[in-house]
Design a protein around this motif. Structure first.
Motif, mmCIF file in Angstrom:
data_model
loop_
_atom_site.group_PDB
_atom_site.id
_atom_site.type_symbol
_atom_site.label_atom_id
_atom_site.label_comp_id
_atom_site.label_asym_id
_atom_site.label_seq_id
_atom_site.Cartn_x
_atom_site.Cartn_y
_atom_site.Cartn_z
ATOM 1 N N ASN A 243 0.375 5.454 -5.872
ATOM 2 C CA ASN A 243 -1.050 5.148 -5.977
ATOM 3 C C ASN A 243 -1.216 3.669 -6.305
ATOM 4 O OD1 ASN A 243 -3.848 5.078 -6.686
ATOM 5 N ND2 ASN A 243 -3.751 7.231 -7.276
ATOM 6 N N THR A 244 -2.286 3.061 -5.819
ATOM 7 C CA THR A 244 -2.513 1.641 -6.088
ATOM 8 C C THR A 244 -3.860 1.359 -6.743
ATOM 9 O OG1 THR A 244 -3.474 1.282 -3.887
ATOM 10 C CG2 THR A 244 -1.090 0.971 -4.101
ATOM 11 N N PHE A 245 -4.573 2.397 -7.188
ATOM 12 C CA PHE A 245 -5.931 2.208 -7.696
ATOM 13 C C PHE A 245 -6.018 2.019 -9.210
ATOM 14 C CE2 PHE A 245 -6.794 4.701 -3.730
ATOM 15 C CZ PHE A 245 -7.453 3.695 -3.051
ATOM 16 N N VAL B 56 0.108 0.321 -9.919
ATOM 17 C CA VAL B 56 0.402 -0.124 -8.555
ATOM 18 C C VAL B 56 1.834 0.305 -8.272
ATOM 19 C CG1 VAL B 56 0.584 -2.058 -6.953
ATOM 20 C CG2 VAL B 56 -1.094 -2.135 -8.800
ATOM 21 N N ASP B 57 1.999 1.409 -7.551
ATOM 22 C CA ASP B 57 3.338 1.861 -7.198
ATOM 23 C C ASP B 57 3.281 2.602 -5.874
ATOM 24 O OD1 ASP B 57 2.382 4.438 -7.747
ATOM 25 O OD2 ASP B 57 3.376 4.565 -9.689
ATOM 26 N N ALA C 110 0.842 -1.197 0.000
ATOM 27 C CA ALA C 110 0.000 0.000 0.000
ATOM 28 C C ALA C 110 0.878 1.247 0.000
ATOM 29 C CB ALA C 110 -0.910 0.000 1.227
ATOM 30 N N VAL C 111 0.263 2.392 -0.253
ATOM 31 C CA VAL C 111 0.989 3.659 -0.307
ATOM 32 C C VAL C 111 1.437 4.066 1.088
ATOM 33 C CG1 VAL C 111 0.727 6.131 -0.774
ATOM 34 C CG2 VAL C 111 -0.202 4.452 -2.380
ATOM 35 N N ARG C 112 2.660 4.578 1.173
ATOM 36 C CA ARG C 112 3.196 5.144 2.412
ATOM 37 C C ARG C 112 3.381 6.641 2.203
ATOM 38 N NH1 ARG C 112 8.665 2.190 3.097
ATOM 39 N NH2 ARG C 112 8.892 3.832 4.674
#
Length: 442
Positions: free
Chosen positions: A356-358, A352-353, A124-126
């Motif tokens: 952002n993961t959406f 996915v990075d 997930a994003v940090r």
């Protein structure tokens, strides 16, 4: 009407060269390419598709468009081009498209193929304190990401292809941490995919032009096989709008490249940056039609009259907007930009990075979201939103006159289980097959 899987299987037939279209899948004889992770060889230099559904016009009730008329046609392909469109011949020895709707292949016009977690373990994003905080995080992560960035880029391309995309404009990091390695690694992936996927490359100073000393790397990369000079938030990152834009514009002029600048700033600095860029393009007309602002969120903060005035300036200067759809609570004035003739493009940006993961990989989804967001619920309105997925071309013009496909058009084609463009956008219809420059992808 939609063609059922059973009917499609029944209609599938083999042409003289042995090419087959079976349930929504194109492949060359002896080589199954249903798995888009495999490199495909081109089909014969010329072949014919029959039973292809094309849009032919609008059906009206008074002044209202109530339906889209379609027909079945035969489409001939040769040397990467459409060579002929003619009346359908059901008994012809040709690849049977089973009544699938043929549209221009999709184009993702803002993505980062060079840095992704796609095909790797979930993360997930940090969040790390604004853009500068994310830059610091990225500086720590990039050395590890670069070790496998070529393979990951290939997997990401395959995801885009599975969603009907045959072309992308990719931003690629150029900064002191990765230097030119990110570009070189991506180039290897693109070489491996060149027969089945097209790209434009933007060299992107993700860590700022001057905030980190990216200048020597940008200058070196500008002389390589790239298409656009990129930038990032000149005021908030580099602290100087004019200095950064002047550097970017001059580099583009020196190397005969276009410009595509990330601009997230939503306040007055964002508007000042857009206005200064417009002024530089007007001073250098060679940049007209080759200059873009990605995101441009400051436009969403203007009132209606301000948006209209800015749209008029952008259109007059030939400066396009490549926007994200949607973006939190901010509503970008995409209909206003289109109304005034601004070129509007979209893309997945992040899939996915660490940003952002959406991202789904589908630009057809972006067209669907835009239609929902801006109330394009009618037959004509939905069909107009298709241009966000294709990067511009749509089968019918605003009056319902057929303008695609034509002889000489690139054979970049997507086949969907849909009756028309409006249904494809509204229902995000399944993508069944993809062709790039006459080469079958799946």
């Amino acid at each position: 009407m939609n063609i059922s899987r059973k009917t499609f299987l029944k209609n599938a037939s083999t042409n003289l060269a042995g090419a087959v279209l079976a349930p929504g899948i194109l492949w060359a004889q002896g080589e199954d390419t249903r798995n888009p992770t495999k490199e495909m060889r081109p089909m014969d230099k010329s072949y014919t598709l029959k039973n292809v559904r094309l849009e032919t016009g609008f059906e009206y009730e008074g002044d209202e468009v109530i339906a889209t008329q379609t027909g079945l046609f035969q489409v001939e392909i040769g040397n990467g081009k459409i060579t002929k469109v003619s009346a359908d011949r059901p008994d012809a020895q040709a690849i049977d498209a089973g009544g699938m709707l043929m549209l221009p292949a999709f184009r993702d016009m803002h993505i980062h193929l060079d840095k992704t977690f796609y095909s790797d373990q979930w993360r997930a994003v940090r969040r790390s304190g604004g853009v500068k905080g994310m830059i610091a995080l990225e500086q720590k992560m990039l050395p590890g990401m670069l070790k496998h960035s070529t393979e990951k880029a290939e997997r990401l391309i395959e995801l885009l292809q599975s969603k009907g995309t045959a072309f992308a404009r990719s931003h690629v990091n150029i900064e002191p941490t990765s230097k030119l390695d990110s570009l070189k690694n991506l180039e290897k992936a693109l070489e491996n995919k060149k027969k089945v996927f097209g790209t434009e490359l933007v060299i992107f100073p993700q860590h700022g032009v001057f905030y980190t000393d990216s200048v020597p790397y940008m200058k070196e990369a500008a002389g390589m096989d790239i298409d656009f000079i990129g930038g990032l938030d000149p005021f908030s990152i580099d602290g100087a709008i004019e200095k950064t834009i002047d550097f970017t514009v001059q580099l583009a002029l020196d190397h005969k490249k276009g410009i595509d600048i990330h601009l997230h700033e939503q306040g007055s600095s964002g508007i000042q940056t857009i206005e200064y860029l417009i002024a530089k393009v007007n001073e250098n007309p060679v940049l007209r039609g080759k200059t873009y602002v990605s995101h441009g969120f400051a436009l969403g903060r203007l009132d209606k009259s301000g948006q209209e005035a800015m749209a008029e300036k952008l259109a007059a200067a030939g400066v396009g907007i490549v926007s994200t759809i949607p973006f939190g609570g901010l509503v970008m004035p995409i209909p206003t930009l289109m109304k005034y003739g601004v070129e509007v493009l979209t893309g997945n940006d992040s899939i996915v990075d660490h940003w952002n993961t959406f991202g789904t990989g589908s630009v057809l989804q972006k067209a669907n979201l835009a239609a929902q967001l801006y109330g394009y619920t009618s037959e004509s309105g939905l069909s107009r939103m298709l241009k966000l997925a294709t990067g511009g071309p749509v089968p019918l013009d605003d009056k319902g006159v057929q303008q695609w496909p034509r002889t000489g058009d690139a054979a970049d084609l997507v086949f969907l289980e849909a009756s028309c463009s409006a249904e494809a956008v509204s229902r995000m219809s399944p993508v069944k097959s993809l062709i790039y420059q006459g080469n079958v992808v799946f």
